[in-house]
Design an enzyme around this catalytic site. Structure first.
Site, PDB file in Angstrom:
ATOM      1  N   VAL A  11     -43.081 -37.019  39.079  1.00  0.00           N
ATOM      2  CA  VAL A  11     -42.948 -37.387  37.667  1.00  0.00           C
ATOM      3  C   VAL A  11     -44.023 -36.718  36.806  1.00  0.00           C
ATOM      4  O   VAL A  11     -43.726 -36.085  35.795  1.00  0.00           O
ATOM      5  CB  VAL A  11     -43.007 -38.925  37.502  1.00  0.00           C
ATOM      6  CG1 VAL A  11     -43.148 -39.323  36.047  1.00  0.00           C
ATOM      7  CG2 VAL A  11     -41.743 -39.535  38.080  1.00  0.00           C
ATOM      8  N   ASP A  30     -55.295 -34.757  38.610  1.00  0.00           N
ATOM      9  CA  ASP A  30     -54.973 -35.417  39.886  1.00  0.00           C
ATOM     10  C   ASP A  30     -56.233 -35.519  40.717  1.00  0.00           C
ATOM     11  O   ASP A  30     -57.109 -34.642  40.643  1.00  0.00           O
ATOM     12  CB  ASP A  30     -53.878 -34.649  40.648  1.00  0.00           C
ATOM     13  CG  ASP A  30     -53.116 -35.568  41.603  1.00  0.00           C
ATOM     14  OD1 ASP A  30     -51.950 -35.874  41.326  1.00  0.00           O
ATOM     15  OD2 ASP A  30     -53.717 -35.995  42.628  1.00  0.00           O
ATOM     16  N   LYS A  35     -54.052 -30.202  45.795  1.00  0.00           N
ATOM     17  CA  LYS A  35     -52.928 -30.062  44.860  1.00  0.00           C
ATOM     18  C   LYS A  35     -53.369 -29.301  43.618  1.00  0.00           C
ATOM     19  O   LYS A  35     -52.692 -28.381  43.161  1.00  0.00           O
ATOM     20  CB  LYS A  35     -52.439 -31.451  44.411  1.00  0.00           C
ATOM     21  CG  LYS A  35     -51.429 -32.090  45.314  1.00  0.00           C
ATOM     22  CD  LYS A  35     -50.820 -33.309  44.623  1.00  0.00           C
ATOM     23  CE  LYS A  35     -49.873 -34.025  45.556  1.00  0.00           C
ATOM     24  NZ  LYS A  35     -49.312 -35.244  44.989  1.00  0.00           N
ATOM     25  N   LEU A 250     -20.706 -43.196  43.002  1.00  0.00           N
ATOM     26  CA  LEU A 250     -19.694 -43.872  43.825  1.00  0.00           C
ATOM     27  C   LEU A 250     -19.455 -43.051  45.086  1.00  0.00           C
ATOM     28  O   LEU A 250     -18.350 -43.036  45.617  1.00  0.00           O
ATOM     29  CB  LEU A 250     -18.392 -44.035  43.033  1.00  0.00           C
ATOM     30  CG  LEU A 250     -18.366 -45.133  41.966  1.00  0.00           C
ATOM     31  CD1 LEU A 250     -17.021 -45.182  41.263  1.00  0.00           C
ATOM     32  CD2 LEU A 250     -18.683 -46.509  42.575  1.00  0.00           C
ATOM     33  N   CYS A 260     -37.634 -44.272  45.085  1.00  0.00           N
ATOM     34  CA  CYS A 260     -37.419 -45.222  43.985  1.00  0.00           C
ATOM     35  C   CYS A 260     -36.496 -46.392  44.306  1.00  0.00           C
ATOM     36  O   CYS A 260     -36.923 -47.544  44.229  1.00  0.00           O
ATOM     37  CB  CYS A 260     -36.895 -44.472  42.770  1.00  0.00           C
ATOM     38  SG  CYS A 260     -38.149 -43.383  42.090  1.00  0.00           S
TER      39      CYS A 260
HETATM   40  N1  LIG Z   1     -40.182 -39.632  42.104  1.00  0.00           N
HETATM   41  C1  LIG Z   1     -39.275 -39.894  41.210  1.00  0.00           C
HETATM   42  O1  LIG Z   1     -38.187 -39.350  41.236  1.00  0.00           O
HETATM   43  C2  LIG Z   1     -39.542 -40.885  40.100  1.00  0.00           C
HETATM   44  C3  LIG Z   1     -38.669 -40.956  39.013  1.00  0.00           C
HETATM   45  C4  LIG Z   1     -38.902 -41.892  38.004  1.00  0.00           C
HETATM   46  C5  LIG Z   1     -40.014 -42.721  38.070  1.00  0.00           C
HETATM   47  N2  LIG Z   1     -40.856 -42.625  39.136  1.00  0.00           N
HETATM   48  C6  LIG Z   1     -42.051 -43.469  39.131  1.00  0.00           C
HETATM   49  O2  LIG Z   1     -43.126 -42.654  38.667  1.00  0.00           O
HETATM   50  C7  LIG Z   1     -44.341 -42.971  39.355  1.00  0.00           C
HETATM   51  C8  LIG Z   1     -44.880 -41.736  40.065  1.00  0.00           C
HETATM   52  O3  LIG Z   1     -43.984 -41.372  41.069  1.00  0.00           O
HETATM   53  P1  LIG Z   1     -44.111 -39.987  41.871  1.00  0.00           P
HETATM   54  O4  LIG Z   1     -42.965 -39.920  42.797  1.00  0.00           O
HETATM   55  O5  LIG Z   1     -44.341 -38.893  40.890  1.00  0.00           O
HETATM   56  O6  LIG Z   1     -45.472 -40.277  42.665  1.00  0.00           O
HETATM   57  P2  LIG Z   1     -46.251 -39.344  43.701  1.00  0.00           P
HETATM   58  O7  LIG Z   1     -46.726 -40.247  44.762  1.00  0.00           O
HETATM   59  O8  LIG Z   1     -45.417 -38.167  44.029  1.00  0.00           O
HETATM   60  O9  LIG Z   1     -47.507 -38.818  42.857  1.00  0.00           O
HETATM   61  C9  LIG Z   1     -48.554 -39.618  42.389  1.00  0.00           C
HETATM   62  C10 LIG Z   1     -49.769 -38.721  42.171  1.00  0.00           C
HETATM   63  O10 LIG Z   1     -50.802 -39.478  41.529  1.00  0.00           O
HETATM   64  C11 LIG Z   1     -52.063 -39.044  42.041  1.00  0.00           C
HETATM   65  N3  LIG Z   1     -53.078 -40.067  41.743  1.00  0.00           N
HETATM   66  C12 LIG Z   1     -53.253 -41.288  42.307  1.00  0.00           C
HETATM   67  N4  LIG Z   1     -54.289 -41.923  41.719  1.00  0.00           N
HETATM   68  C13 LIG Z   1     -54.786 -41.092  40.759  1.00  0.00           C
HETATM   69  C14 LIG Z   1     -55.839 -41.180  39.802  1.00  0.00           C
HETATM   70  N5  LIG Z   1     -56.614 -42.260  39.712  1.00  0.00           N
HETATM   71  N6  LIG Z   1     -56.057 -40.120  38.999  1.00  0.00           N
HETATM   72  C15 LIG Z   1     -55.298 -39.009  39.074  1.00  0.00           C
HETATM   73  N7  LIG Z   1     -54.282 -38.876  39.954  1.00  0.00           N
HETATM   74  C16 LIG Z   1     -54.020 -39.910  40.776  1.00  0.00           C
HETATM   75  C17 LIG Z   1     -51.781 -38.816  43.509  1.00  0.00           C
HETATM   76  O11 LIG Z   1     -52.753 -37.975  44.108  1.00  0.00           O
HETATM   77  C18 LIG Z   1     -50.380 -38.167  43.452  1.00  0.00           C
HETATM   78  O12 LIG Z   1     -50.474 -36.755  43.360  1.00  0.00           O
HETATM   79  C19 LIG Z   1     -43.979 -44.142  40.266  1.00  0.00           C
HETATM   80  O13 LIG Z   1     -44.244 -45.331  39.581  1.00  0.00           O
HETATM   81  C20 LIG Z   1     -42.493 -43.977  40.483  1.00  0.00           C
HETATM   82  O14 LIG Z   1     -41.858 -45.192  40.779  1.00  0.00           O
HETATM   83  C21 LIG Z   1     -40.657 -41.727  40.134  1.00  0.00           C
HETATM   84  O1  LIG Z   2     -23.246 -41.832  44.786  1.00  0.00           O
HETATM   85  C1  LIG Z   2     -24.352 -41.804  45.340  1.00  0.00           C
HETATM   86  C2  LIG Z   2     -25.529 -41.393  44.674  1.00  0.00           C
HETATM   87  C3  LIG Z   2     -26.743 -41.410  45.363  1.00  0.00           C
HETATM   88  N1  LIG Z   2     -26.790 -41.811  46.659  1.00  0.00           N
HETATM   89  C4  LIG Z   2     -28.081 -41.862  47.371  1.00  0.00           C
HETATM   90  O2  LIG Z   2     -29.013 -42.573  46.562  1.00  0.00           O
HETATM   91  C5  LIG Z   2     -30.335 -42.073  46.763  1.00  0.00           C
HETATM   92  C6  LIG Z   2     -30.989 -41.755  45.435  1.00  0.00           C
HETATM   93  O3  LIG Z   2     -30.360 -40.663  44.833  1.00  0.00           O
HETATM   94  P1  LIG Z   2     -30.663 -40.196  43.332  1.00  0.00           P
HETATM   95  O4  LIG Z   2     -30.527 -41.342  42.422  1.00  0.00           O
HETATM   96  O5  LIG Z   2     -29.836 -39.014  43.058  1.00  0.00           O
HETATM   97  O6  LIG Z   2     -32.185 -39.691  43.467  1.00  0.00           O
HETATM   98  P2  LIG Z   2     -33.608 -40.229  42.982  1.00  0.00           P
HETATM   99  O7  LIG Z   2     -34.426 -39.019  42.783  1.00  0.00           O
HETATM  100  O8  LIG Z   2     -34.079 -41.274  43.917  1.00  0.00           O
HETATM  101  O9  LIG Z   2     -33.360 -40.869  41.513  1.00  0.00           O
HETATM  102  C7  LIG Z   2     -33.246 -42.263  41.270  1.00  0.00           C
HETATM  103  O10 LIG Z   2     -34.515 -42.865  41.207  1.00  0.00           O
HETATM  104  C8  LIG Z   2     -35.388 -42.306  40.192  1.00  0.00           C
HETATM  105  C9  LIG Z   2     -36.731 -42.973  40.335  1.00  0.00           C
HETATM  106  O11 LIG Z   2     -36.815 -44.190  39.689  1.00  0.00           O
HETATM  107  C10 LIG Z   2     -34.746 -42.515  38.817  1.00  0.00           C
HETATM  108  O12 LIG Z   2     -35.597 -41.969  37.820  1.00  0.00           O
HETATM  109  C11 LIG Z   2     -33.377 -41.860  38.783  1.00  0.00           C
HETATM  110  O13 LIG Z   2     -32.753 -42.112  37.520  1.00  0.00           O
HETATM  111  C12 LIG Z   2     -32.533 -42.441  39.915  1.00  0.00           C
HETATM  112  O14 LIG Z   2     -31.249 -41.799  39.958  1.00  0.00           O
HETATM  113  C13 LIG Z   2     -30.185 -40.855  47.683  1.00  0.00           C
HETATM  114  O15 LIG Z   2     -30.508 -41.242  49.010  1.00  0.00           O
HETATM  115  C14 LIG Z   2     -28.708 -40.490  47.593  1.00  0.00           C
HETATM  116  O16 LIG Z   2     -28.225 -39.897  48.761  1.00  0.00           O
HETATM  117  C15 LIG Z   2     -25.626 -42.204  47.319  1.00  0.00           C
HETATM  118  O17 LIG Z   2     -25.658 -42.566  48.511  1.00  0.00           O
HETATM  119  N2  LIG Z   2     -24.435 -42.184  46.644  1.00  0.00           N
END
Ligand SMILES: NC(=O)c1ccc[n+]([C@@H]2O[C@H](COP(=O)([O-])OP(=O)(O)OC[C@H]3O[C@@H](n4cnc5c(N)ncnc54)[C@H](O)[C@@H]3O)[C@@H](O)[C@H]2O)c1
Ligand SMILES: O=c1ccn([C@@H]2O[C@H](COP(=O)(O)OP(=O)(O)O[C@H]3O[C@H](CO)[C@@H](O)[C@H](O)[C@H]3O)[C@@H](O)[C@H]2O)c(=O)[nH]1
Length: 441
Positions: A11, A30, A35, A250, A260
């Site tokens: 993110v 970070d 990294k 679906l 997530c």
């Molecule tokens: N991964 C996704 O697809 C996704 C999508 C939407 C929301 N989110 C949410 O966003 C947040 C981040 O998720 P992510 O997957 O990017 O996490 P991540 O674990 O990939 O990355 C987090 C980063 O933060 C760094 N960090 C930790 N403490 C720190 C500090 N004090 N100062 C600076 N850096 C620090 C870590 O070293 C790491 O690089 C979570 O709350 C997650 O639920 C994730």
């Molecule tokens: O029809 C579907 C769609 C997805 N999946 C599975 O669901 C999981 C999540 O998939 P996807 O949602 O595409 O990926 P994420 O990156 O985990 O994204 C979700 O989680 C993020 C973190 O919160 C949100 O920001 C996004 O909107 C939300 O889609 C995976 O294992 C997929 O294989 C299924 O089995 N069937």
């Protein structure tokens, strides 16, 4: 605008790079030195299509910087985004330690009025806690406004989602701060939905829980389809034509994984529990998903009850295609069980192998291609629908010790597999080539 982003995971890094692409000056912070060193050289520590190129371009344009030093990173920032992890604690609730630490770092380092924006997924009430922590620890006499701005990107299409998302949610008590965040995001051309902080926090959990519900729902339907000889793909298509249902999310399979859905569904159950509300529906969604992850193993077990010494090809390790993320991937559970049963595993993933090696048993062998993994195996299990797997050279099934293919992602058309010398089981669709099964038995 001068912006700082704390945390450069999926993110934070995508947010930082995208904001620099639309013209802002961004410093990403970070604590992980490795990294930061990599990113300074224009190399992304994560795999995300299009990210490397956009990163390099903005570093070269002097709009994108990286540091491990919070003080230096916050220097002159108008807005600070918090994008650190909020992983699952043992009881299922969200671990807020990283967010709280960042709040303290902000309080002790900022020297001017600042808007603090939380991108991390955090339980309702967390932004108010962040505000409190900042106010208690503030060193200089400055004004801090708080904005909840949850992120909706999907891994594997994160850049695309940032520029073409369905909405940007902005929750704030300050109309002025909300307007500034709207203005910052204007070049994305994505609709901004303004609300209060608590509702914004809830929108994120409710959205993920709803999508997870859709997946568990279609997976239950797929299990029934298997028993009544219907085809879940046709069912999903027919259902999805109703605009009130919609065709996305679906796709039946081996359940949802990733960083997530598993943690956010459990966290929402906890959030509800904290106010004495039992979220029964969501508990069901989580249970169905747990069962669904065992589907391939059950199907394999039915056909090969004794796996000792059997060579099993595992195709796809990441929790979904186009990512190197292994968090909560079905491959973890499947591997553990296969190893326990004495099977020999040859795995293939186009991108996630390096991450997989740090997580999976040392006993797992890795192949360079899907074909190499399949050759000579007693069964092939498909866990992730990578293009490299969907487009595998079909002739390779002829080189299997026994051509048993169990497809957890419905990668192949039934008509095509009917023509092949293969026993093929998928999800929610009729199994094929049972005659072949008899010959083998
Ligand atoms: N991964 C996704 O697809 C996704 C999508 C939407 C929301 N989110 C949410 O966003 C947040 C981040 O998720 P992510 O997957 O990017 O996490 P991540 O674990 O990939 O990355 C987090 C980063 O933060 C760094 N960090 C930790 N403490 C720190 C500090 N004090 N100062 C600076 N850096 C620090 C870590 O070293 C790491 O690089 C979570 O709350 C997650 O639920 C994730
Ligand atoms: O029809 C579907 C769609 C997805 N999946 C599975 O669901 C999981 C999540 O998939 P996807 O949602 O595409 O990926 P994420 O990156 O985990 O994204 C979700 O989680 C993020 C973190 O919160 C949100 O920001 C996004 O909107 C939300 O889609 C995976 O294992 C997929 O294989 C299924 O089995 N069937």
């Amino acid at each position: 605008m001068k912006i700082s982003v704390v945390g450069t995971g999926y993110v934070g890094l995508v947010t930082g790079v995208s904001l620099s692409e639309i013209g802002h000056t961004v410093t990403c912070i970070d604590i992980d030195e490795n990294k930061v060193n990599k990113m300074r050289q224009g190399k992304s520590p994560i795999y995300e299509p299009g990210l490397d190129e956009m990163m390099t371009k903005n570093i070269e344009s002097n709009r994108l910087f990286f540091t491990t030093d919070h003080k230096q990173g916050f220097e002159g920032a108008d807005v600070i985004y918090i994008a650190v992890g909020t992983p699952e604690k043992e009881d299922g609730s969200a671990n807020l330690a990283f967010v709280e630490q960042v709040a303290k770092d902000i309080a002790t380092n900022i020297k001017k009025d600042t808007i603090v924006v939380t991108k991390s997924t955090v339980p309702v009430g967390t932004n108010h806690k962040v505000k409190q922590i900042i106010h208690i620890n503030l060193v200089n006499d400055v004004k801090v406004d708080i904005v909840s701005n949850p992120e909706f990107l999907k891994e594997g299409s994160a850049i695309e989602d940032s520029f073409h998302g369905d909405r940007i949610v902005v929750g704030s008590e300050s109309a002025q701060a909300a307007d500034i965040i709207e203005e910052i995001n204007k070049p994305f051309g994505v609709t901004v939905y303004k609300t209060d902080i608590r509702s914004a926090e809830m929108i994120k959990y409710a959205s993920n829980a709803f999508l997870a519900t859709k997946i568990s729902f279609i997976n239950e339907i797929s299990n029934i389809c298997e028993r009544v000889d219907a085809n879940v793909e046709e069912v999903a298509e027919g259902m999805g034509m109703d605009k009130r249902i919609g065709s996305q999310f679906l796709k039946a399979g081996i359940g949802y994984g990733g960083s997530c859905f598993p943690k956010d569904t459990k966290a929402l159950i906890q959030i509800a529990g904290n106010v004495d509300y039992e979220f029964e529906l969501l508990k069901g969604v989580v249970n169905v998903n747990k069962k669904q992850q065992a589907l391939l193993l059950n199907k394999l077990n039915e056909r090969l009850p004794d796996l000792k010494g059997k060579r099993i090809a595992l195709l796809g390790l990441a929790f979904k295609p186009n990512t190197d993320d292994m968090r909560e991937a079905a491959s973890i559970v499947v591997t553990e069980n296969l190893i326990k049963a004495g099977a020999e595993i040859v795995a293939f993933d186009p991108i996630a192998t390096e991450n997989a090696k740090t997580l999976l048993s040392e006993k797992v062998n890795y192949a360079e291609s899907a074909e190499e993994a399949i050759k000579g195996s007693d069964a092939a299990l498909i866990l992730t629908e990578w293009d490299e797997i969907k487009n595998v050279n079909r002739e390779v099934f002829d080189t299997m010790n026994y051509p048993l293919v169990i497809d957890g992602r419905n990668c192949f058309k039934l008509e095509e597999m009917r023509e092949r010398r293969v026993e093929y089981h998928s999800v929610g669709r009729p199994s094929i080539n049972n005659d072949f099964k008899k010959i083998y038995a």
